[in-house]
Design a protein around this motif. Sequence first.
Motif, PDB file in Angstrom:
ATOM      1  N   GLY A 103       0.399  -1.531  -0.382  1.00  0.00           N
ATOM      2  CA  GLY A 103      -0.036   0.128  -0.029  1.00  0.00           C
ATOM      3  C   GLY A 103       1.119   1.805   0.462  1.00  0.00           C
ATOM      4  N   ALA A 104       1.185   1.952  -1.269  1.00  0.00           N
ATOM      5  CA  ALA A 104       1.778   2.526  -1.880  1.00  0.00           C
ATOM      6  C   ALA A 104       1.516   4.239  -1.229  1.00  0.00           C
ATOM      7  N   GLY A 105       0.287   3.996  -0.638  1.00  0.00           N
ATOM      8  CA  GLY A 105       0.281   5.716  -0.293  1.00  0.00           C
ATOM      9  C   GLY A 105       0.750   6.253   0.342  1.00  0.00           C
ATOM     10  N   SER A 106       0.112   7.596   0.641  1.00  0.00           N
ATOM     11  CA  SER A 106       0.938   8.815   1.403  1.00  0.00           C
ATOM     12  C   SER A 106       0.924   8.568   2.918  1.00  0.00           C
ATOM     13  N   PHE A 107      -0.092   8.042   3.417  1.00  0.00           N
ATOM     14  CA  PHE A 107      -0.027   7.558   4.879  1.00  0.00           C
ATOM     15  C   PHE A 107       1.295   6.958   5.599  1.00  0.00           C
ATOM     16  N   HIS A 108       1.761   5.783   4.911  1.00  0.00           N
ATOM     17  CA  HIS A 108       2.623   4.977   4.757  1.00  0.00           C
ATOM     18  C   HIS A 108       4.158   5.267   5.243  1.00  0.00           C
ATOM     19  N   ARG A 109       4.210   6.213   3.571  1.00  0.00           N
ATOM     20  CA  ARG A 109       5.639   7.064   3.758  1.00  0.00           C
ATOM     21  C   ARG A 109       5.573   8.006   4.897  1.00  0.00           C
ATOM     22  N   ILE A 114      -0.804  -3.143  -4.106  1.00  0.00           N
ATOM     23  CA  ILE A 114      -1.513  -4.795  -5.074  1.00  0.00           C
ATOM     24  C   ILE A 114      -2.454  -4.078  -6.417  1.00  0.00           C
ATOM     25  N   ARG A 115      -2.743  -2.626  -5.943  1.00  0.00           N
ATOM     26  CA  ARG A 115      -3.088  -2.338  -6.991  1.00  0.00           C
ATOM     27  C   ARG A 115      -2.202  -1.399  -8.488  1.00  0.00           C
ATOM     28  N   ASN A 116      -2.206  -0.793  -9.301  1.00  0.00           N
ATOM     29  CA  ASN A 116      -1.781  -0.309 -10.603  1.00  0.00           C
ATOM     30  C   ASN A 116      -2.059   1.077 -10.842  1.00  0.00           C
ATOM     31  N   VAL A 158      -4.496  -0.915   3.471  1.00  0.00           N
ATOM     32  CA  VAL A 158      -5.535  -0.826   1.845  1.00  0.00           C
ATOM     33  C   VAL A 158      -6.871  -0.016   2.140  1.00  0.00           C
ATOM     34  N   THR A 159      -7.071   1.212   2.848  1.00  0.00           N
ATOM     35  CA  THR A 159      -7.706   1.604   3.032  1.00  0.00           C
ATOM     36  C   THR A 159      -8.953   0.727   4.288  1.00  0.00           C
ATOM     37  N   GLU A 160      -9.237   1.385   3.983  1.00  0.00           N
ATOM     38  CA  GLU A 160     -11.243   0.460   5.553  1.00  0.00           C
ATOM     39  C   GLU A 160     -11.739   0.069   4.116  1.00  0.00           C
ATOM     40  N   ALA A 161     -12.300  -0.015   3.349  1.00  0.00           N
ATOM     41  CA  ALA A 161     -12.631  -0.606   2.651  1.00  0.00           C
ATOM     42  C   ALA A 161     -12.276  -2.057   1.961  1.00  0.00           C
ATOM     43  N   GLY A 162     -10.602  -2.151   2.255  1.00  0.00           N
ATOM     44  CA  GLY A 162     -10.014  -3.182   1.208  1.00  0.00           C
ATOM     45  C   GLY A 162     -10.214  -4.347   2.295  1.00  0.00           C
ATOM     46  N   TYR A 163     -10.729  -4.461   3.139  1.00  0.00           N
ATOM     47  CA  TYR A 163     -10.616  -5.376   4.329  1.00  0.00           C
ATOM     48  C   TYR A 163     -11.990  -6.499   3.943  1.00  0.00           C
ATOM     49  N   MET A 187      -5.728 -11.495  -7.655  1.00  0.00           N
ATOM     50  CA  MET A 187      -4.801 -11.224  -6.840  1.00  0.00           C
ATOM     51  C   MET A 187      -5.298  -9.195  -6.551  1.00  0.00           C
ATOM     52  N   SER A 188      -6.744  -8.736  -6.843  1.00  0.00           N
ATOM     53  CA  SER A 188      -7.094  -7.620  -6.168  1.00  0.00           C
ATOM     54  C   SER A 188      -7.064  -7.314  -5.088  1.00  0.00           C
ATOM     55  N   SER A 189      -7.392  -7.844  -4.090  1.00  0.00           N
ATOM     56  CA  SER A 189      -7.601  -7.902  -2.887  1.00  0.00           C
ATOM     57  C   SER A 189      -6.352  -8.332  -1.472  1.00  0.00           C
ATOM     58  N   ASN A 246      -1.436  -4.826   9.290  1.00  0.00           N
ATOM     59  CA  ASN A 246      -2.947  -3.827   9.283  1.00  0.00           C
ATOM     60  C   ASN A 246      -2.423  -2.389  10.147  1.00  0.00           C
ATOM     61  N   CYS A 247      -2.301  -1.504   9.106  1.00  0.00           N
ATOM     62  CA  CYS A 247      -2.004   0.193   9.844  1.00  0.00           C
ATOM     63  C   CYS A 247      -3.058   0.380   9.460  1.00  0.00           C
ATOM     64  N   ASP A 248      -3.741   0.262   8.819  1.00  0.00           N
ATOM     65  CA  ASP A 248      -5.734   0.581   8.404  1.00  0.00           C
ATOM     66  C   ASP A 248      -6.186   1.201   9.710  1.00  0.00           C
ATOM     67  N   ASN A 249      -7.019   2.321   9.211  1.00  0.00           N
ATOM     68  CA  ASN A 249      -8.169   3.614  10.770  1.00  0.00           C
ATOM     69  C   ASN A 249      -9.262   2.339  10.007  1.00  0.00           C
ATOM     70  N   LEU A 250      -9.272   1.116  11.172  1.00  0.00           N
ATOM     71  CA  LEU A 250     -10.019  -0.071  11.397  1.00  0.00           C
ATOM     72  C   LEU A 250     -10.287  -0.325  13.088  1.00  0.00           C
ATOM     73  N   PRO A 257      -2.541  14.430   4.061  1.00  0.00           N
ATOM     74  CA  PRO A 257      -2.830  14.750   2.954  1.00  0.00           C
ATOM     75  C   PRO A 257      -2.781  14.498   1.270  1.00  0.00           C
ATOM     76  N   ARG A 258      -3.560  14.130   0.205  1.00  0.00           N
ATOM     77  CA  ARG A 258      -2.637  13.816  -0.484  1.00  0.00           C
ATOM     78  C   ARG A 258      -1.653  15.284  -0.941  1.00  0.00           C
ATOM     79  N   PRO A 259      -0.470  14.426  -1.749  1.00  0.00           N
ATOM     80  CA  PRO A 259       0.188  15.962  -2.297  1.00  0.00           C
ATOM     81  C   PRO A 259       0.144  16.396  -2.699  1.00  0.00           C
TER      82      PRO A 259
HETATM   83  P1  NAD Z   1      -3.666   6.774  -0.553  1.00  0.00           P
HETATM   84  O1  NAD Z   1      -5.508   7.380  -1.337  1.00  0.00           O
HETATM   85  O2  NAD Z   1      -2.584   7.703  -0.821  1.00  0.00           O
HETATM   86  O3  NAD Z   1      -3.392   5.485  -0.700  1.00  0.00           O
HETATM   87  C1  NAD Z   1      -4.059   4.378  -0.734  1.00  0.00           C
HETATM   88  C2  NAD Z   1      -3.343   2.953  -0.873  1.00  0.00           C
HETATM   89  O4  NAD Z   1      -4.321   1.843  -0.787  1.00  0.00           O
HETATM   90  C3  NAD Z   1      -3.470   3.169  -2.217  1.00  0.00           C
HETATM   91  O5  NAD Z   1      -1.242   2.727  -1.807  1.00  0.00           O
HETATM   92  C4  NAD Z   1      -4.171   2.206  -3.473  1.00  0.00           C
HETATM   93  O6  NAD Z   1      -3.873   1.413  -4.743  1.00  0.00           O
HETATM   94  C5  NAD Z   1      -4.446   1.117  -1.939  1.00  0.00           C
HETATM   95  N1  NAD Z   1      -5.848   0.589  -2.166  1.00  0.00           N
HETATM   96  C6  NAD Z   1      -6.722   0.738  -2.354  1.00  0.00           C
HETATM   97  N2  NAD Z   1      -7.694   0.557  -2.198  1.00  0.00           N
HETATM   98  C7  NAD Z   1      -7.445  -0.828  -2.499  1.00  0.00           C
HETATM   99  C8  NAD Z   1      -7.823  -1.607  -2.251  1.00  0.00           C
HETATM  100  N3  NAD Z   1      -9.262  -2.422  -1.841  1.00  0.00           N
HETATM  101  N4  NAD Z   1      -7.104  -3.028  -1.991  1.00  0.00           N
HETATM  102  C9  NAD Z   1      -6.110  -2.809  -2.017  1.00  0.00           C
HETATM  103  N5  NAD Z   1      -5.273  -2.057  -2.598  1.00  0.00           N
HETATM  104  C10 NAD Z   1      -6.717  -0.873  -2.540  1.00  0.00           C
HETATM  105  O7  NAD Z   1      -4.713   6.800   0.802  1.00  0.00           O
HETATM  106  P2  NAD Z   1      -3.419   6.799   2.449  1.00  0.00           P
HETATM  107  O8  NAD Z   1      -3.315   8.414   2.932  1.00  0.00           O
HETATM  108  O9  NAD Z   1      -2.056   6.113   2.273  1.00  0.00           O
HETATM  109  O10 NAD Z   1      -4.157   6.756   3.769  1.00  0.00           O
HETATM  110  C11 NAD Z   1      -4.605   5.154   2.850  1.00  0.00           C
HETATM  111  C12 NAD Z   1      -5.756   3.706   4.808  1.00  0.00           C
HETATM  112  O11 NAD Z   1      -4.592   4.681   5.653  1.00  0.00           O
HETATM  113  C13 NAD Z   1      -6.591   4.895   4.932  1.00  0.00           C
HETATM  114  O12 NAD Z   1      -7.874   4.505   4.099  1.00  0.00           O
HETATM  115  C14 NAD Z   1      -6.795   4.838   6.185  1.00  0.00           C
HETATM  116  O13 NAD Z   1      -6.567   3.198   6.585  1.00  0.00           O
HETATM  117  C15 NAD Z   1      -5.102   4.925   6.740  1.00  0.00           C
HETATM  118  N6  NAD Z   1      -5.019   6.190   7.588  1.00  0.00           N
HETATM  119  C16 NAD Z   1      -4.752   7.657   6.875  1.00  0.00           C
HETATM  120  C17 NAD Z   1      -4.349   8.556   7.164  1.00  0.00           C
HETATM  121  C18 NAD Z   1      -4.187   9.988   6.771  1.00  0.00           C
HETATM  122  O14 NAD Z   1      -4.447  11.299   7.148  1.00  0.00           O
HETATM  123  N7  NAD Z   1      -4.016  10.291   5.558  1.00  0.00           N
HETATM  124  C19 NAD Z   1      -4.541   8.516   8.616  1.00  0.00           C
HETATM  125  C20 NAD Z   1      -4.777   7.331   9.306  1.00  0.00           C
HETATM  126  C21 NAD Z   1      -4.664   6.366   8.661  1.00  0.00           C
END
Ligand code: NAD
Length: 462
Positions: free
Chosen positions: A12-18, A43-45, A109-114, A137-139, A163-167, A210-212
Amino acid sequence: MLKQKSVWMHIGAGSFHRAHQAWYLHRLCQQGDDSWSIALGNIRNDANALLDNLTKQNGEYTLETVSPEGERYYEKITSVRKVLHWDENLSQLVEQGCDKATRVIAFTVTEAGYYLTPQHELDAEQPDIKADLTGKMSSIYGALTQILRVRLAAHGEPVTLLNCDNLRHNGERFRHGFLSFLQLKGETELYQWVKENTRSPNTMVDRITPRPTPDVAERVKQHTGWDDKAPVMGEAFIQWVIEDDFINGRPALENVDVEMVESVLPWEEAKIRILNASHSCIAWAGTLIGLSFIDESTRQSAIKQMAWNYVTQDVIPSLSPSPLDLEQYRDVVLARFSNPYIQDTNQRVAADGLSKIPGFITPTLQECYQRQQTPAATAVLPALFFVFLQRWARGELPYEYQDGVLDVALYQKMMNSSDALSQFVSSEMLFGSLAHSTEFHELMSNTVEKVENWLKSPQQPL
Ligand code: NAD
């Protein structure tokens, strides 16, 4: 002999992890402990461009943090040492995940990713789950099945699945979903191995990220001279609470102020109900009155009051007694949301409402009724979301609404029907057993009316 370094693979290479987990591991490296590094994949492209940019920068990027007073701080984050390229077979994720050096596989992978129902069961009707049950491998479940199947065949070394998502109870809920998935898929051997050779501690994660936007890169260049193609920004506040139950080692996170505890329950309840639910409330309300950002929405006194009333009247009685000072937690949270330098969008925070209602809000509704108290202040949140969805269905939102579990055709039809509210409130997925409560239907009907009236003069209190 050189001790082999350990790998924390993050999916899950989103902003939050980084801005969060990678920052903590970076701090450890800075303290001279570089026994752990991160391998980052997706997981996603939808993160390919970012992964390419990170590869060109050897995994390094700048984190900009900003305090409520507007002080900005820039750090080059160096904990991501390997970037895993995406392909349809997730080959690099699979290869890294089965490497013995990989001792922790973490994910956002976001809250909805489970794909869980309100009863916290795996929703096998979701298209992604159906696809993964046939080998895709979509989830997270399909991806981990493949990764761990290969790991088991190769050597079977245990691994922590974090798991490091908000759940709520994020470790347990993920684990239950994953084990159900393996059962449904008929993976008997892997199911048993996962039960015995993995752990899934619950975690509570916090840092608004936030999204950069393009101006982050501009500021980074101005301050550091580096033309960083993958910068990220977050608030100065950060918190991570983890249950100390790792099966194959872990970084010395306690050395960088991570709270390692026996149970995260009090922290996660406070976080999910006070921070996350209020955040959504502010985003939905702010959007409805034409605002774009969380900070400006929070500074609208009527909106701030809605969040304050919800926490004070309904959440704090539900969570008391607590080891945390909940009033103080509420005030700090609302101050963080008012930070004008974060520029977090209502669009980002308003997303995934259909998962957030049952996860963040319905438990408080239910507990109020159990205490014989009408959850008037909490009902405002789903009422705002209902009006928000109606605007969405009429094409009146100022942005694209993103929701991982939104069945567009179903909700378009529902929201445009004459008994939309009744259908919405009757959703067990959203409200559990309250979906059948006449009292709750009446409360929601009154509250939606109140919200509609408030929208005519939003300077006034609700
Ligand atoms: P982001 O939009 O930058 O990244 C979302 C990532 O999740 C992407 O890599 C995307 O490919 C992946 N993804 C989305 N749906 C998926 C699915 N169904 N299966 C697999 N991968 C999926 O979002 P972010 O800011 O990195 O936040 C991600 C999660 O981190 C949030 O949903 C939340 O649970 C947690 N979080 C975020 C914050 C925040 O402020 N951004 C704070 C606390 C926790």
